[in-house]
Design a protein around this motif. Structure first.
Motif, PDB file in Angstrom:
ATOM      1  N   VAL A  97       0.841  -1.201   0.000  1.00 16.53           N
ATOM      2  CA  VAL A  97       0.000   0.000   0.000  1.00 16.53           C
ATOM      3  C   VAL A  97       0.871   1.244   0.000  1.00 16.53           C
ATOM      4  CG1 VAL A  97      -1.768   1.297   1.268  1.00 16.53           C
ATOM      5  CG2 VAL A  97      -1.871  -1.203   1.196  1.00 16.53           C
ATOM      6  N   LEU A  98       1.934   1.216   0.804  1.00 17.87           N
ATOM      7  CA  LEU A  98       2.842   2.364   0.872  1.00 17.87           C
ATOM      8  C   LEU A  98       3.552   2.569  -0.459  1.00 17.87           C
ATOM      9  CD1 LEU A  98       4.439   1.889   4.413  1.00 17.87           C
ATOM     10  CD2 LEU A  98       2.331   3.072   3.763  1.00 17.87           C
ATOM     11  N   LYS A  99       3.869   1.483  -1.135  1.00 18.41           N
ATOM     12  CA  LYS A  99       4.515   1.588  -2.444  1.00 18.41           C
ATOM     13  C   LYS A  99       3.625   2.367  -3.410  1.00 18.41           C
ATOM     14  CE  LYS A  99       6.699  -1.210  -6.068  1.00 18.41           C
ATOM     15  NZ  LYS A  99       7.044  -2.589  -6.506  1.00 18.41           N
ATOM     16  N   LYS A 100       2.320   2.172  -3.327  1.00 18.62           N
ATOM     17  CA  LYS A 100       1.391   2.887  -4.198  1.00 18.62           C
ATOM     18  C   LYS A 100       1.379   4.389  -3.902  1.00 18.62           C
ATOM     19  CE  LYS A 100      -1.772  -0.999  -5.012  1.00 18.62           C
ATOM     20  NZ  LYS A 100      -3.160  -1.498  -4.835  1.00 18.62           N
ATOM     21  N   LEU A 101       1.829   4.765  -2.702  1.00 22.69           N
ATOM     22  CA  LEU A 101       1.914   6.173  -2.338  1.00 22.69           C
ATOM     23  C   LEU A 101       3.237   6.801  -2.773  1.00 22.69           C
ATOM     24  CD1 LEU A 101       0.382   6.032   1.263  1.00 22.69           C
ATOM     25  CD2 LEU A 101      -0.673   7.045  -0.771  1.00 22.69           C
ATOM     26  N   GLY A 102       4.057   6.020  -3.454  1.00 20.55           N
ATOM     27  CA  GLY A 102       5.344   6.538  -3.904  1.00 20.55           C
ATOM     28  C   GLY A 102       6.445   6.427  -2.871  1.00 20.55           C
TER      29      GLY A 102
ATOM     30  N   ILE B 225      11.260   3.811   4.246  1.00 24.48           N
ATOM     31  CA  ILE B 225      10.473   3.676   5.474  1.00 24.48           C
ATOM     32  C   ILE B 225      11.384   3.984   6.648  1.00 24.48           C
ATOM     33  CG2 ILE B 225       9.218   2.108   6.999  1.00 24.48           C
ATOM     34  CD1 ILE B 225       8.348   0.544   4.508  1.00 24.48           C
ATOM     35  N   TRP B 226      11.005   4.988   7.413  1.00 22.94           N
ATOM     36  CA  TRP B 226      11.707   5.316   8.662  1.00 22.94           C
ATOM     37  C   TRP B 226      10.891   4.712   9.796  1.00 22.94           C
ATOM     38  CZ3 TRP B 226      10.651  11.024  10.383  1.00 22.94           C
ATOM     39  CH2 TRP B 226      10.765  11.138  11.766  1.00 22.94           C
ATOM     40  N   VAL B 227      11.466   3.734  10.464  1.00 22.16           N
ATOM     41  CA  VAL B 227      10.772   3.040  11.546  1.00 22.16           C
ATOM     42  C   VAL B 227      11.148   3.681  12.870  1.00 22.16           C
ATOM     43  CG1 VAL B 227      10.253   0.808  12.579  1.00 22.16           C
ATOM     44  CG2 VAL B 227      11.017   0.921  10.201  1.00 22.16           C
TER      45      VAL B 227
ATOM     46  N   HIS C 204      12.458  -4.334   0.892  1.00 24.16           N
ATOM     47  CA  HIS C 204      13.438  -4.424  -0.189  1.00 24.16           C
ATOM     48  C   HIS C 204      12.825  -5.043  -1.443  1.00 24.16           C
ATOM     49  CE1 HIS C 204      17.110  -4.230   2.751  1.00 24.16           C
ATOM     50  NE2 HIS C 204      16.470  -3.082   2.634  1.00 24.16           N
ATOM     51  N   ASP C 205      11.990  -6.053  -1.246  1.00 22.63           N
ATOM     52  CA  ASP C 205      11.334  -6.694  -2.390  1.00 22.63           C
ATOM     53  C   ASP C 205      10.417  -5.718  -3.139  1.00 22.63           C
ATOM     54  OD1 ASP C 205      12.600  -9.060  -1.815  1.00 22.63           O
ATOM     55  OD2 ASP C 205      10.871  -9.997  -0.846  1.00 22.63           O
ATOM     56  N   ASN C 206       9.970  -4.684  -2.434  1.00 19.73           N
ATOM     57  CA  ASN C 206       9.106  -3.670  -3.034  1.00 19.73           C
ATOM     58  C   ASN C 206       9.881  -2.416  -3.437  1.00 19.73           C
ATOM     59  OD1 ASN C 206       5.940  -4.257  -2.832  1.00 19.73           O
ATOM     60  ND2 ASN C 206       6.959  -5.272  -1.112  1.00 19.73           N
ATOM     61  N   GLY C 207      11.209  -2.523  -3.442  1.00 14.13           N
ATOM     62  CA  GLY C 207      12.039  -1.398  -3.861  1.00 14.13           C
ATOM     63  C   GLY C 207      12.120  -0.277  -2.849  1.00 14.13           C
ATOM     64  N   ILE C 208      11.940  -0.603  -1.564  1.00 15.99           N
ATOM     65  CA  ILE C 208      11.889   0.399  -0.498  1.00 15.99           C
ATOM     66  C   ILE C 208      13.030   0.183   0.493  1.00 15.99           C
ATOM     67  CG2 ILE C 208      10.501   1.297   1.420  1.00 15.99           C
ATOM     68  CD1 ILE C 208       8.006   0.413  -0.129  1.00 15.99           C
ATOM     69  N   LEU C 209      13.728   1.259   0.840  1.00 18.19           N
ATOM     70  CA  LEU C 209      14.761   1.214   1.869  1.00 18.19           C
ATOM     71  C   LEU C 209      14.117   1.268   3.248  1.00 18.19           C
ATOM     72  CD1 LEU C 209      17.298   3.894   0.486  1.00 18.19           C
ATOM     73  CD2 LEU C 209      17.374   1.415   0.125  1.00 18.19           C
ATOM     74  N   VAL C 210      14.825   0.739   4.259  1.00 26.47           N
ATOM     75  CA  VAL C 210      14.367   0.816   5.646  1.00 26.47           C
ATOM     76  C   VAL C 210      15.462   1.458   6.486  1.00 26.47           C
ATOM     77  CG1 VAL C 210      13.666  -0.461   7.708  1.00 26.47           C
ATOM     78  CG2 VAL C 210      12.893  -1.222   5.442  1.00 26.47           C
ATOM     79  N   ILE C 211      15.122   2.567   7.152  1.00 26.46           N
ATOM     80  CA  ILE C 211      16.043   3.177   8.106  1.00 26.46           C
ATOM     81  C   ILE C 211      15.409   3.126   9.489  1.00 26.46           C
ATOM     82  CG2 ILE C 211      17.068   4.640   6.331  1.00 26.46           C
ATOM     83  CD1 ILE C 211      15.606   7.035   7.563  1.00 26.46           C
ATOM     84  N   VAL C 212      16.245   2.993  10.504  1.00 30.51           N
ATOM     85  CA  VAL C 212      15.777   2.819  11.877  1.00 30.51           C
ATOM     86  C   VAL C 212      16.053   4.079  12.683  1.00 30.51           C
ATOM     87  CG1 VAL C 212      16.241   1.582  14.039  1.00 30.51           C
ATOM     88  CG2 VAL C 212      15.945   0.311  11.911  1.00 30.51           C
ATOM     89  N   ASP C 213      15.081   4.454  13.486  1.00 29.52           N
ATOM     90  CA  ASP C 213      15.212   5.592  14.396  1.00 29.52           C
ATOM     91  C   ASP C 213      16.177   5.207  15.519  1.00 29.52           C
ATOM     92  OD1 ASP C 213      14.685   7.976  15.786  1.00 29.52           O
ATOM     93  OD2 ASP C 213      12.543   7.876  15.310  1.00 29.52           O
ATOM     94  N   TRP C 214      17.281   5.944  15.639  1.00 25.17           N
ATOM     95  CA  TRP C 214      18.315   5.629  16.624  1.00 25.17           C
ATOM     96  C   TRP C 214      18.411   6.764  17.639  1.00 25.17           C
ATOM     97  CZ3 TRP C 214      20.495   0.993  17.101  1.00 25.17           C
ATOM     98  CH2 TRP C 214      21.618   0.845  17.919  1.00 25.17           C
ATOM     99  N   VAL C 215      18.639   6.400  18.903  1.00 32.42           N
ATOM    100  CA  VAL C 215      18.666   7.385  19.992  1.00 32.42           C
ATOM    101  C   VAL C 215      20.080   7.447  20.577  1.00 32.42           C
ATOM    102  CG1 VAL C 215      17.482   8.167  22.075  1.00 32.42           C
ATOM    103  CG2 VAL C 215      16.296   6.649  20.473  1.00 32.42           C
ATOM    104  N   PRO C 216      20.959   8.275  20.000  1.00 32.50           N
ATOM    105  CA  PRO C 216      22.353   8.282  20.432  1.00 32.50           C
ATOM    106  C   PRO C 216      22.653   9.214  21.601  1.00 32.50           C
ATOM    107  CG  PRO C 216      22.119   9.722  18.551  1.00 32.50           C
ATOM    108  CD  PRO C 216      20.750   9.131  18.817  1.00 32.50           C
ATOM    109  N   ASN C 217      21.732  10.094  21.943  1.00 29.81           N
ATOM    110  CA  ASN C 217      22.022  11.113  22.951  1.00 29.81           C
ATOM    111  C   ASN C 217      21.836  10.621  24.378  1.00 29.81           C
ATOM    112  OD1 ASN C 217      22.483  14.042  23.662  1.00 29.81           O
ATOM    113  ND2 ASN C 217      20.443  13.778  24.538  1.00 29.81           N
ATOM    114  N   HIS C 218      20.999   9.608  24.577  1.00 32.63           N
ATOM    115  CA  HIS C 218      20.673   9.157  25.929  1.00 32.63           C
ATOM    116  C   HIS C 218      20.128   7.729  25.894  1.00 32.63           C
ATOM    117  CE1 HIS C 218      17.335  11.645  24.198  1.00 32.63           C
ATOM    118  NE2 HIS C 218      16.673  10.513  24.388  1.00 32.63           N
TER     119      HIS C 218
END
Length: 477
Positions: free
Chosen positions: A69-74, A78-80, A142-156
């Motif tokens: 569905v997200l792929k259809k939105l362009g 994906i930032w998780v 990845h199979d849908n041509g989408i990258l995945v990045i993860v929210d990281w908390v480096p400050n604390h």
């Protein structure tokens, strides 16, 4: 703006795009081309995934089902939001108190804490599922041509992270040797983030451990990069080292929760467009006019390099939960500002629930869920995503399309500009006021109004009538 790309980094990206990934399906080895990170930066839409609130289940598996569905939105990134376990010590409730102060056990169970109070950087929050569930989500993306990045908390970290007891020297301490929560350096007072402990970046061993933990997810889960929480509070040289280390594994896409050019010069690809977001809000409320947007665009041209990217947005998790929904902040004009995030240079963001025109503030510390009924706003995002993906005139990455302001007879009220690249051109004309405007625009020709799919003729010598907040996206016929 001068483009800065090292030969070495360009070579690494080219080589990585030519290598093939082997995947076993039904005992047959299928070779796949990896996603070209640089291409995604040009024509992609980024989606912020709030896993807890995305579905009634609040799991990776439930979210994974909707990736097509997200792929259809362009969507191409994906930032998780943070996937790590949440600390129980000093866990916060909605009213700001610690859950340990709540006597009623059933009431206490409601509060799941802040995603940004991490108790273990190398583990999965069990409320979302398992490590294998997460890996499956990444593979499906990845199979849908989408990258995945993860929210990281480096400050604390959270207060029950193992480092608290094993390595107290990893944390900022007061004169009494007590670990403290993050403080405002200007006032010396707490920011109020009392559910987390401030990390000490003067400690080199802590830096090494942090980089090792980040690299773990790139190597073991095949993620494609990180969104760095409060990046402006972490030393820039740390990110320079960390990003270089991760790029020894694969090309990565890095988003900074900051508006800080030196971060972009030290490994980050994209920054938050906080300033322009606030300008959108001010114009939407009639507190500013188009001149403020124009001044911002001139400013960007002077402080950013040609390969720096802005993330443009009308909402995100902070804005929705704490500052209000689009219905509250832009009750009559969210469509025009949404379109502007796609048409201006940069990459547009969709936050979980935004696509379904969500009209409530998602709870932050407890379970909630987004609606799933498609309406006119979903169709608008779908159409804007298609244009962003397919028309090089909207490229917004390392080789962004040109942006040219078009003059009108009412520049303070009407915004008009041209984007062009590779012989493709797109025009944007918008009345950014709540008053009808009769205006001449320095454009002449026959076009297609992209949103309505109708013919649109414009002549710079003839007046154009624009209703309040009316806009047009013009493409070649």
């Amino acid at each position: 703006m001068k483009k800065i790309i090292t030969i070495l980094s360009l070579f690494a990206v080219v080589i990585s795009c030519k290598e093939k990934v082997k995947k076993e399906e039904n005992n047959v080895i299928v070779e796949k081309e990896p996603i070209a990170v640089t291409e995604v930066m040009e024509d992609g839409v980024i989606y912020e995934a709030n896993i807890r609130q995305y579905s009634p289940e609040g799991t990776f598996n439930a979210f994974t089902k909707d990736i097509p569905v997200l792929k259809k939105l362009g969507v191409k990134v994906i930032w998780v939001m943070p996937i790590n376990p949440i600390s129980k010590i000093k866990r916060k409730a909605t009213d700001g108190q610690f859950t340990s102060d709540i006597k009623d056990e059933e009431e206490r169970k409601k509060y799941l804490g802040s995603y940004y109070s991490v108790s273990d950087y190398k583990a999965i929050n069990p409320e979302f599922g398992t490590f294998d569930d997460f890996k499956n989500m990444v593979t499906t993306a990845h199979d849908n041509g989408i990258l995945v990045i993860v929210d990281w908390v480096p400050n604390h970290t959270g207060w029950d992270h193992p480092w608290i007891t094993d390595h107290p020297e990893y944390y900022t301490q007061n004169e009494q040797g007590e670990i403290i929560d993050p403080i405002n350096p200007e006032t010396g007072e707490s920011w109020g983030w009392t559910d987390v402990a401030d990390l000490n970046y003067d400690n080199e061993e802590m830096r090494k451990e942090m980089i090792s933990d980040m690299k773990f997810w790139v190597e073991k889960a095949d993620i494609d990069g990180f969104r760095m929480d409060v990046a402006h509070k972490v030393p820039v040289d740390f990110f320079n080292t960390a990003i270089k280390e991760m790029k020894t594994v694969k090309p990565v896409f890095m988003l900074a929760e900051a508006e800080q050019p030196d971060l972009l010069q030290n490994g980050f690809d994209m920054q938050y467009g906080w300033e322009v977001h606030h300008i959108f809000n001010e114009i939407a409320k009639g507190e500013a006019n188009v001149t403020k947007f124009d001044d911002y665009m001139v400013k960007l041209d002077t402080i950013l390099e040609a390969d720096d990217i802005n993330m443009n947005f009308v909402t995100n998790h902070d804005e929705n939960s704490w500052n209000g929904t689009l219905l509250e902040r832009m009750p009559n004009n969210k469509e025009v500002f949404t379109a502007l995030t796609y048409l201006m240079p940069g990459m547009p963001l969709i936050y979980s629930g935004q696509e379904y025109d969500m009209a409530h503030r998602l709870r932050f510390f407890e379970k909630d869920t987004i609606p799933k009924t498609k309406g006119e706003y979903f169709a608008l995002l779908e159409k804007l995503g298609e244009l962003k993906n397919s028309n090089s005139a909207l490229n917004g990455g390392k080789k962004a399309a040109n942006y040219t302001r078009i003059q009108t007879s009412k520049n303070e009220a009407v915004l008009a500009f041209k984007r062009e690249k590779n012989s493709e051109t797109v025009y944007f004309i918008a009345n950014l006021t709540d008053i009808e405007q009769n205006v001449t625009v320095s454009i002449t020709g026959d076009f297609t109004d992209y949103i309505s799919s109708t013919d649109f003729n414009i002549n710079e010598e003839k007046s154009l009538t624009l209703a309040p907040w009316e806009y047009h996206i013009l493409t070649a016929k």
